[in-house]
Write a protein that holds these residues in place. Structure first.
Motif, PDB file in Angstrom:
ATOM      1  N   GLY A  17       0.819  -1.213   0.000  1.00 14.05           N
ATOM      2  CA  GLY A  17       0.000   0.000   0.000  1.00 14.05           C
ATOM      3  C   GLY A  17       0.847   1.254   0.000  1.00 14.05           C
ATOM      4  N   PHE A  18       1.949   1.227   0.749  1.00 16.28           N
ATOM      5  CA  PHE A  18       2.871   2.382   0.762  1.00 16.28           C
ATOM      6  C   PHE A  18       3.470   2.618  -0.622  1.00 16.28           C
ATOM      7  CE2 PHE A  18       7.297   3.836   1.060  1.00 16.28           C
ATOM      8  CZ  PHE A  18       7.091   5.097   1.604  1.00 16.28           C
ATOM      9  N   LEU A  19       3.862   1.542  -1.296  1.00 19.05           N
ATOM     10  CA  LEU A  19       4.435   1.679  -2.637  1.00 19.05           C
ATOM     11  C   LEU A  19       3.401   2.234  -3.623  1.00 19.05           C
ATOM     12  CD1 LEU A  19       6.482  -1.653  -2.828  1.00 19.05           C
ATOM     13  CD2 LEU A  19       7.385   0.673  -2.593  1.00 19.05           C
ATOM     14  N   ALA A  20       2.154   1.748  -3.505  1.00 23.25           N
ATOM     15  CA  ALA A  20       1.098   2.258  -4.383  1.00 23.25           C
ATOM     16  C   ALA A  20       0.842   3.741  -4.121  1.00 23.25           C
ATOM     17  CB  ALA A  20      -0.178   1.449  -4.177  1.00 23.25           C
ATOM     18  N   LEU A  21       0.815   4.132  -2.848  1.00 22.02           N
ATOM     19  CA  LEU A  21       0.589   5.536  -2.500  1.00 22.02           C
ATOM     20  C   LEU A  21       1.773   6.406  -2.939  1.00 22.02           C
ATOM     21  CD1 LEU A  21      -1.231   7.582  -1.061  1.00 22.02           C
ATOM     22  CD2 LEU A  21      -0.007   7.038   1.066  1.00 22.02           C
ATOM     23  N   LEU A  22       2.975   5.900  -2.754  1.00 26.41           N
ATOM     24  CA  LEU A  22       4.179   6.630  -3.177  1.00 26.41           C
ATOM     25  C   LEU A  22       4.139   6.914  -4.672  1.00 26.41           C
ATOM     26  CD1 LEU A  22       7.037   7.696  -2.416  1.00 26.41           C
ATOM     27  CD2 LEU A  22       7.901   5.414  -3.012  1.00 26.41           C
ATOM     28  N   ASP A  23       3.703   5.919  -5.439  1.00 22.72           N
ATOM     29  CA  ASP A  23       3.613   6.118  -6.885  1.00 22.72           C
ATOM     30  C   ASP A  23       2.534   7.125  -7.230  1.00 22.72           C
ATOM     31  OD1 ASP A  23       4.441   5.143  -9.636  1.00 22.72           O
ATOM     32  OD2 ASP A  23       2.286   4.730  -9.697  1.00 22.72           O
ATOM     33  N   LEU A  24       1.385   7.029  -6.557  1.00 27.93           N
ATOM     34  CA  LEU A  24       0.276   7.932  -6.845  1.00 27.93           C
ATOM     35  C   LEU A  24       0.630   9.380  -6.534  1.00 27.93           C
ATOM     36  CD1 LEU A  24      -2.758   8.293  -7.573  1.00 27.93           C
ATOM     37  CD2 LEU A  24      -3.244   7.987  -5.129  1.00 27.93           C
ATOM     38  N   VAL A  25       1.301   9.621  -5.417  1.00 29.61           N
ATOM     39  CA  VAL A  25       1.558  10.984  -4.950  1.00 29.61           C
ATOM     40  C   VAL A  25       2.832  11.578  -5.545  1.00 29.61           C
ATOM     41  CG1 VAL A  25       2.060  12.368  -2.893  1.00 29.61           C
ATOM     42  CG2 VAL A  25       0.301  10.594  -2.807  1.00 29.61           C
ATOM     43  N   LEU A  26       3.875  10.757  -5.706  1.00 29.91           N
ATOM     44  CA  LEU A  26       5.185  11.289  -6.065  1.00 29.91           C
ATOM     45  C   LEU A  26       5.705  10.808  -7.417  1.00 29.91           C
ATOM     46  CD1 LEU A  26       7.621  12.985  -5.142  1.00 29.91           C
ATOM     47  CD2 LEU A  26       8.527  10.905  -4.052  1.00 29.91           C
ATOM     48  N   LEU A  27       5.756   9.506  -7.621  1.00 31.30           N
ATOM     49  CA  LEU A  27       6.446   8.970  -8.789  1.00 31.30           C
ATOM     50  C   LEU A  27       5.663   9.159 -10.084  1.00 31.30           C
ATOM     51  CD1 LEU A  27       7.927   5.676  -7.263  1.00 31.30           C
ATOM     52  CD2 LEU A  27       8.947   7.965  -7.404  1.00 31.30           C
ATOM     53  N   ALA A  28       4.345   8.903 -10.071  1.00 32.08           N
ATOM     54  CA  ALA A  28       3.544   9.052 -11.300  1.00 32.08           C
ATOM     55  C   ALA A  28       3.535  10.502 -11.790  1.00 32.08           C
ATOM     56  CB  ALA A  28       2.126   8.539 -11.066  1.00 32.08           C
ATOM     57  N   PRO A  29       3.323  11.508 -10.914  1.00 31.44           N
ATOM     58  CA  PRO A  29       3.419  12.903 -11.385  1.00 31.44           C
ATOM     59  C   PRO A  29       4.803  13.228 -11.950  1.00 31.44           C
ATOM     60  CG  PRO A  29       2.292  12.812  -9.270  1.00 31.44           C
ATOM     61  CD  PRO A  29       2.851  11.451  -9.521  1.00 31.44           C
ATOM     62  N   ARG A  30       5.843  12.654 -11.327  1.00 31.53           N
ATOM     63  CA  ARG A  30       7.202  12.907 -11.823  1.00 31.53           C
ATOM     64  C   ARG A  30       7.366  12.321 -13.227  1.00 31.53           C
ATOM     65  NH1 ARG A  30      11.876  10.828  -8.001  1.00 31.53           N
ATOM     66  NH2 ARG A  30      10.921  12.439  -6.677  1.00 31.53           N
ATOM     67  N   ARG A  31       6.798  11.137 -13.474  1.00 33.35           N
ATOM     68  CA  ARG A  31       6.888  10.541 -14.804  1.00 33.35           C
ATOM     69  C   ARG A  31       6.123  11.375 -15.829  1.00 33.35           C
ATOM     70  NH1 ARG A  31       5.906   5.828 -11.811  1.00 33.35           N
ATOM     71  NH2 ARG A  31       3.764   5.686 -12.596  1.00 33.35           N
ATOM     72  N   ARG A  32       4.951  11.876 -15.433  1.00 37.32           N
ATOM     73  CA  ARG A  32       4.165  12.689 -16.360  1.00 37.32           C
ATOM     74  C   ARG A  32       4.896  13.995 -16.710  1.00 37.32           C
ATOM     75  NH1 ARG A  32      -0.187  10.661 -13.136  1.00 37.32           N
ATOM     76  NH2 ARG A  32      -0.140  12.536 -11.808  1.00 37.32           N
ATOM     77  N   ARG A  33       5.554  14.592 -15.718  1.00 40.76           N
ATOM     78  CA  ARG A  33       6.320  15.819 -15.997  1.00 40.76           C
ATOM     79  C   ARG A  33       7.490  15.531 -16.921  1.00 40.76           C
ATOM     80  NH1 ARG A  33       5.354  16.714 -10.403  1.00 40.76           N
ATOM     81  NH2 ARG A  33       7.474  15.982  -9.892  1.00 40.76           N
ATOM     82  N   ALA A  34       8.129  14.377 -16.728  1.00 34.20           N
ATOM     83  CA  ALA A  34       9.262  14.011 -17.583  1.00 34.20           C
ATOM     84  C   ALA A  34       8.812  13.813 -19.026  1.00 34.20           C
ATOM     85  CB  ALA A  34       9.930  12.745 -17.049  1.00 34.20           C
ATOM     86  N   ILE A  35       7.646  13.191 -19.220  1.00 31.96           N
ATOM     87  CA  ILE A  35       7.112  12.971 -20.570  1.00 31.96           C
ATOM     88  C   ILE A  35       6.737  14.309 -21.208  1.00 31.96           C
ATOM     89  CG2 ILE A  35       5.180  11.990 -21.868  1.00 31.96           C
ATOM     90  CD1 ILE A  35       5.172   9.696 -19.821  1.00 31.96           C
ATOM     91  N   ALA A  36       6.092  15.183 -20.421  1.00 29.72           N
ATOM     92  CA  ALA A  36       5.708  16.497 -20.954  1.00 29.72           C
ATOM     93  C   ALA A  36       6.933  17.312 -21.342  1.00 29.72           C
ATOM     94  CB  ALA A  36       4.874  17.254 -19.912  1.00 29.72           C
ATOM     95  N   SER A  37       7.978  17.246 -20.517  1.00 29.54           N
ATOM     96  CA  SER A  37       9.215  17.973 -20.823  1.00 29.54           C
ATOM     97  C   SER A  37       9.871  17.428 -22.088  1.00 29.54           C
ATOM     98  CB  SER A  37      10.173  17.867 -19.636  1.00 29.54           C
ATOM     99  OG  SER A  37      11.413  18.480 -19.937  1.00 29.54           O
TER     100      SER A  37
END
Length: 292
Positions: A17-37
């Motif tokens: 659950g911690f890993l899923a939450l970490l991805d939802l809050v931190l890692l997934a937005p970071r990936r989306r910003r990297a793709i947009a950049s």
């Protein structure tokens, strides 16, 4: 060594659950910003690069995959129904070695996993219930017996006869069968018999088993303390239960006075019989039945 499965399951749910939450809050937005950049820097995006930037870390991928499954298992096992296997013959003829049973976890109240603290009272054990509980001398082991004595009851067992609050508990002989618990080669193996009786405990009519050739235990009696339950196996001459002392050094302490916080749940059904789980010996579903 007994593995504390509820604790392992809670830890697994927490980590995934911690890993899923970490991805939802931190890692997934970071990936989306990297793709947009990346897309802002090129005229035509490379699909392989986009796929690489979208890829989740392996640990996060596993955590997100396992979390919903583990969470459902935790809820079902902790609050609704838990499966158990019968390891001994102490509950014959009601339950046999290799029976797989289902235990109602909310019949006696909703309890938190691992610490077993009751948070929502639902009901109390009734005389005649088949109950799973943690063995008082080793709480990592689960036992299953029948509830005979409720808090405040006076229990007497004399001449293989049960008395509750001065009332004799009647039992009727149903049949006499060969005693299959006599060891091979024993001189009495061919003639040893066991008697099956019908007994009425409260609202529950059930079978008990007694050996014809066993010694009659010395008369004894007990008063069940508040918040405790007196448990007995249906296989009356082959059951380690509330009738026996914890040790010779502490002759007044009974292991079998099961405290309320050691209760696991109420056994209600046999769903499979598989005495030796292996591929060469397939399970049987012919004994599927409700437990009485």
């Amino acid at each position: 060594m007994h593995i504390n499965f509820p604790l392992v399951l809670v830890i697994a749910v927490a980590v995934s659950g911690f890993l899923a939450l970490l991805d939802l809050v931190l890692l997934a937005p970071r990936r989306r910003r990297a793709i947009a950049s990346y897309e802002a820097q090129v005229d035509v995006a490379d699909p392989q690069t986009i796929e690489r930037l979208e890829k989740e870390p392996l640990l996060v991928e596993y955590g997100k995959s396992f979390f919903p499954v583990l969470a459902v298992v935790l809820v079902l096992r902790s609050f609704l129904v838990e499966p158990f296997q019968i390891p001994s013959g102490s509950m014959k003829p009601t339950l046999d070695v290799g029976d797989f049973i289902l235990v109602n976890k909310f019949a006696y109240g909703i309890r938190l996993p691992v610490i077993d603290t009751k948070i929502i009272p639902v009901g109390e054990p009734q005389r005649g219930d088949v109950m799973v509980f943690r063995y008082p001398n080793d709480p990592t082991i689960n036992y299953i017996k029948r509830v005979v004595g409720l808090p405040g009851d006076h229990i007497r067992y004399a001449g293989k006869q049960l008395y509750i609050n001065g009332q004799k508990i009647e039992h009727e002989l149903i049949e006499v069968i060969p005693d299959d618990e006599v060891p091979d080669g024993h001189p009495l193996q061919a003639v040893a018999k066991a008697e099956i009786f019908q007994e009425q405990l409260g609202e529950v009519s059930h079978l008990i088993r007694q050996k014809q050739l066993s010694q009659t235990p010395r008369p004894n009696e007990w008063v069940v303390p508040e918040g405790h339950y007196f448990m007995m196996g249906d296989n009356r001459d082959n059951s380690n239960d509330s009738r026996y002392w914890q040790s010779t050094e502490m002759p007044r302490e009974l292991w079998g006075m099961v405290p309320d916080n050691y209760i696991v749940g109420k056994a209600f059904a046999v769903w499979m019989h598989w005495p030796e789980p292996k591929l060469s010996n397939l399970p049987s579903f012919s004994s599927v039945a409700l437990i009485h």
